[in-house]
Enzyme design. Structure first.
Site, PDB file in Angstrom:
ATOM      1  N   GLU A 149       0.865  -1.178   0.000  1.00 28.81           N
ATOM      2  CA  GLU A 149       0.000   0.000   0.000  1.00 28.81           C
ATOM      3  C   GLU A 149       0.895   1.219   0.000  1.00 28.81           C
ATOM      4  OE1 GLU A 149      -1.530   2.725   2.459  1.00 28.81           O
ATOM      5  OE2 GLU A 149      -3.503   1.835   2.661  1.00 28.81           O
ATOM      6  N   CYS A 168      -2.262   8.280   4.344  1.00 31.30           N
ATOM      7  CA  CYS A 168      -2.056   7.868   2.949  1.00 31.30           C
ATOM      8  C   CYS A 168      -3.243   8.252   2.070  1.00 31.30           C
ATOM      9  CB  CYS A 168      -1.846   6.355   2.872  1.00 31.30           C
ATOM     10  SG  CYS A 168      -0.395   5.771   3.771  1.00 31.30           S
TER      11      CYS A 168
END
Length: 519
Positions: free
Chosen positions: A256, A290
């Site tokens: 990720e 993120c």
């Protein structure tokens, strides 16, 4: 600055946490309280030999753990769910001290592992159970899908959500019968170490969950070379290095990675809702999420209205260092990262962007504080225009048509998260489906997507490979073994049978099975 540290964070408690980290050469790293820069504890640094031994220990424990029936393994997490919630305040203290985030974000982070536990406690029994399927010959053959643990999973966790990623990403792997070797970031090793302590208190066998510490280039290669699978959350640049090494070792990985996440506001969106969402999207966790928003696209017809309301709300935010729920925004994770964020703003201003509010460090509050910042006139020749800033900085852009907004939102190498706001939810959803993003939130920034543990969450384009959550979130930590059984020797011509006759019979049988729906 003077700041009263929480009573839970005694020197003995902190030294007890880091004592779990192996360090055969005695090397340490100064882990500091972000708010003040004061030393919290000397964090042991692991050598390659320490890491190899951690894998040996974990592998031995994994063999016994995998032998336990799934029901027994899950009992550990039923107890852990209660423990994690009962100790949430202590975990929050640790998260704040090591990361500098405000208390709201820290307490919300502590909720993620229990949510993951709750989901997989219900889902794992079905996903990990053997599945019997038909074989090629009805009634005489069977084929069973069996889920086997991969072995020892290496997890490399980031500093922005150390507890949520370090522990939550481990839970499903452990449930599936694996062991863990975790490398947290040096800056934020305390909360995941506490999470491992709580898991062992709930009954997780000692040795099954190892924690090693060190700078990435020093410990990463040894970790990847010894792991059976790697889970990484972090930058795209580092993700490429990890993916290449995992590929050479012929092991799987889930990555990720970064994002340059857009928010599209449609012309029928509610002003107050948009402003509230944008405040969290740009400045939640001091912009160190993120999935947070760095590009905001506003309709030309309402641009000034939204801009002015957003600037006003941003200027009303309180910033500060506190172990209570007072400040709306906390610190960045380190002075070095603060300088990186500042460099993006300075570069944008030097190339013609305008600072509508913020734009400066706040050394009066602490060594890593930076003002919530709104920019206008950001272009793709600026760092803030194309590169992930990962701080409390957002750029505003106007658009004339929805097609233009979609084109601008997709004009990036990243595709982790996106947000669409509109009064007509169906229309907003249609816009969302056109966005090149692994996660799309409608009338929300990111929480709805990330908290939906039953649905996979991952990035596309340069934002990652694979996903956490959903069925993939546990199945990725398993290998599929096929157990095929032939009850009677019918797979071939009978002794003495003409092979042409056998072929005719075989083809006729396949046609019959297709016609009747058997195969």
């Amino acid at each position: 600055m003077t700041l009263q540290r929480p009573a839970s964070l005694t020197d003995d408690f902190l030294r007890g946490l880091v004592a779990r980290v192996p360090s055969s050469d005695g090397g340490t790293w100064k882990l500091t309280e972000v708010y003040t820069g004061e030393l919290l504890v000397e964090l042991p640094q692991s050598t390659p030999a320490d890491i190899e031994q951690a894998f040996v220990t974990a592998r031995a424990a994994q063999v016994e753990w995998a032998k336990r029936p799934l029901k027994q393994r899950l009992e550990v997490f039923k107890r852990a769910h209660t423990l994690f919630l009962d100790r949430a305040q202590t975990t929050t203290d640790l998260i704040q001290a090591e990361s500098g985030k405000n208390r709201r974000m820290a307490i919300e982070e502590t909720c993620d592992p229990p949510m993951v536990m709750s989901h997989y406690l219900k889902r794992a029994p079905k996903l990990l159970a053997p599945v019997k399927r038909g074989g090629p010959v009805p009634f005489l053959t069977t084929s069973t899908e069996i889920r086997q643990p991969k072995g020892v999973v290496g997890i490399i966790a980031p500093w922005n959500f150390p507890f949520a990623t370090g522990i939550s990403d481990s839970i499903s792997a452990l449930m599936a019968g694996n062991a863990i070797v975790l490398k947290p970031d040096n800056k934020t090793a305390l909360s995941p170490l506490y999470g491992v302590q709580l898991l062992e208190e709930a009954g997780l066998p000692k040795g099954l969950f190892q924690v090693i510490c060190g700078e990435g280039p020093d410990v990463g290669p040894t970790l990847i070379d010894n792991a059976n699978y790697v889970m990484f959350t972090g930058s795209t640049a580092t993700g490429r290095v990890i993916g290449e090494r995992a590929g050479r070792n012929l092991i799987g990985c889930c990555l990720e990675l970064g994002g340059k996440n857009p928010m599209i506001v449609l012309d029928d969106a509610d002003l107050d809702d948009v402003v509230q969402g944008a405040i969290f999207g740009a400045f939640g966790n001091t912009g160190q999420i993120c999935m947070h928003i760095e590009r905001m696209y506003l309709p030309e017809s309402r641009y000034a209205e939204f801009r002015d309301a957003f600037v006003k709300a941003t200027e009303a935010l309180s910033i500060g260092a506190a172990y209570d729920f007072g400040p709306d925004m906390g610190s960045l994770v380190s002075p070095d990262h603060m300088e990186r964020v500042k460099s993006h703003v300075d570069d944008a201003v030097a190339k013609g962007a305008t600072v509508l509010t913020g734009g400066k460090p706040r050394p009066d509050l602490g060594p890593a504080f930076f003002e919530p910042t709104i920019l206008e006139g950001v272009t793709k020749d600026m760092l803030a225009g194309v590169t992930e800033t990962f701080g409390p900085v957002v750029a505003l852009h106007s658009y004339r048509t929805v097609d233009e907004a979609v084109e601008l939102a997709n004009d990036t190498d990243y595709g982790l998260n996106a947000s669409v706001w509109g009064g007509d939810v169906a229309t907003a959803c249609q816009v969302g489906k056109r966005l090149e993003s692994g996660n799309v939130n409608v009338n929300d920034i990111l929480a709805t997507a990330f908290a939906s543990k039953g649905t996979p969450s991952g990035g596309v384009k340069q934002s990652g490979v694979g996903a956490r959550h959903g069925d993939q979130g546990i199945l990725k930590y398993t290998d599929v073994q096929q157990l095929a059984v032939l009850k009677k020797q019918v797979m071939g011509a009978r002794p003495g049978q003409d092979y042409d006759e056998y072929v005719k019979g075989m083809i006729g049988g396949l046609k019959m099975m297709r016609k009747t729906g058997i195969r």
